[in-house]
Design an enzyme around this catalytic site. Structure first.
Site, PDB file in Angstrom:
ATOM      1  N   HIS A   1      30.325  22.124  45.727  1.00 15.45           N
ATOM      2  CA  HIS A   1      31.762  22.036  45.980  1.00 15.45           C
ATOM      3  C   HIS A   1      32.286  23.383  46.475  1.00 15.45           C
ATOM      4  O   HIS A   1      31.868  24.433  45.986  1.00 15.45           O
ATOM      5  CB  HIS A   1      32.494  21.646  44.695  1.00 15.45           C
ATOM      6  CG  HIS A   1      31.996  20.376  44.101  1.00 15.45           C
ATOM      7  ND1 HIS A   1      31.012  20.343  43.149  1.00 15.45           N
ATOM      8  CD2 HIS A   1      32.328  19.094  44.354  1.00 15.45           C
ATOM      9  CE1 HIS A   1      30.761  19.084  42.819  1.00 15.45           C
ATOM     10  NE2 HIS A   1      31.543  18.298  43.539  1.00 15.45           N
TER      11      HIS A   1
ATOM     12  N   GLU B   1      33.745  11.873  46.846  1.00 10.20           N
ATOM     13  CA  GLU B   1      33.819  13.114  47.593  1.00 10.20           C
ATOM     14  C   GLU B   1      34.115  12.910  49.070  1.00 10.20           C
ATOM     15  O   GLU B   1      33.679  11.936  49.682  1.00 10.20           O
ATOM     16  CB  GLU B   1      32.493  13.877  47.446  1.00 10.20           C
ATOM     17  CG  GLU B   1      32.218  14.222  46.001  1.00 10.20           C
ATOM     18  CD  GLU B   1      31.003  15.087  45.771  1.00 10.20           C
ATOM     19  OE1 GLU B   1      30.989  15.796  44.760  1.00 10.20           O
ATOM     20  OE2 GLU B   1      30.066  15.036  46.600  1.00 10.20           O
TER      21      GLU B   1
ATOM     22  N   CYS C   1      23.690  21.025  47.833  1.00 10.10           N
ATOM     23  CA  CYS C   1      25.044  20.488  47.947  1.00 10.10           C
ATOM     24  C   CYS C   1      25.842  20.974  46.746  1.00 10.10           C
ATOM     25  O   CYS C   1      25.280  21.311  45.707  1.00 10.10           O
ATOM     26  CB  CYS C   1      25.048  18.969  48.038  1.00 10.10           C
ATOM     27  SG  CYS C   1      24.081  18.115  46.812  1.00 10.10           S
TER      28      CYS C   1
ATOM     29  N   HIS D   1      37.595  14.566  45.905  1.00 11.33           N
ATOM     30  CA  HIS D   1      37.584  16.020  46.031  1.00 11.33           C
ATOM     31  C   HIS D   1      36.636  16.443  47.142  1.00 11.33           C
ATOM     32  O   HIS D   1      35.795  15.673  47.601  1.00 11.33           O
ATOM     33  CB  HIS D   1      37.222  16.694  44.703  1.00 11.33           C
ATOM     34  CG  HIS D   1      35.894  16.264  44.144  1.00 11.33           C
ATOM     35  ND1 HIS D   1      35.725  15.091  43.446  1.00 11.33           N
ATOM     36  CD2 HIS D   1      34.675  16.846  44.183  1.00 11.33           C
ATOM     37  CE1 HIS D   1      34.454  14.978  43.075  1.00 11.33           C
ATOM     38  NE2 HIS D   1      33.790  16.024  43.523  1.00 11.33           N
TER      39      HIS D   1
END
Length: 175
Positions: free
Chosen positions: A68, A113, A66, A31
């Site tokens: 998403h 990721e 950090c 992702h």
């Protein structure tokens, strides 16, 4: 609180669907993510220490922030949003590069990721969100490199991977 979705991507960073964040980490599905490095005029990195109550990697040191991206959000918008949510300030961000990594945690979750690494500059103190961040500090880039080698257990697993990529990028490029 509604769990956030992450954007599932292929290796070309093309979106292929959405999945709840926890499920994506349980299944180790690739992702989209981002990592922000904020530097000051002394070429020091602003590090954050994750809050003590986080469900993984509590009290470990990591990059400035950090997280998403949300559906419909650009990488820069996502980085700016999360930087403000966690560290309480805004600054211009620039995307440097992206790469894929996979990092398993002790608790059975896995980060898999496609990480967009960004840089920004700031010289003041943050106004940390104590729900997310326990503490913060400025640290020279070379000192971070040395401390990761000497004290790896003080840092998040993903930060060690991302910092290595960031460090090599800085060696090869003039910002």
């Amino acid at each position: 609180m509604i769990e956030e979705n992450v954007i599932l991507v292929n290796e070309k960073d093309e979106p292929i669907g959405l999945m709840p964040k926890m499920e994506a980490h349980e299944k180790a599905v690739l992702h989209r993510a981002f990592s922000v490095f904020v530097l000051n005029d002394k070429n020091e990195i602003m590090l954050q220490q994750r809050a003590h109550h986080k469900y993984h990697s509590p009290l470990l040191w990591t990059n400035t922030c950090c997280s998403h991206q949300r559906e419909g959000e650009t990488n820069i918008q996502a980085g700016s949003r999360r930087l403000f949510e966690e560290m309480g300030f805004q600054t211009d961000l620039k995307e440097l590069f992206h790469f894929i990594y996979k990092a398993p945690f002790d608790n059975g979750l896995t980060e898999h990721e496609l990480d967009h690494v960004m840089i920004g500059y700031y010289n003041d103190e943050p106004k940390i969100n104590t729900e997310e961040v326990e503490d913060w500090k400025w640290m020279p880039i070379e000192a971070v490199k040395s401390d990761i080698q000497n004290n790896p257990d003080l840092y998040t697993i993903w930060f060690k991977i991302i910092f290595d990529q960031f460090y090599h990028f800085l060696e090869e490029h003039t910002l």
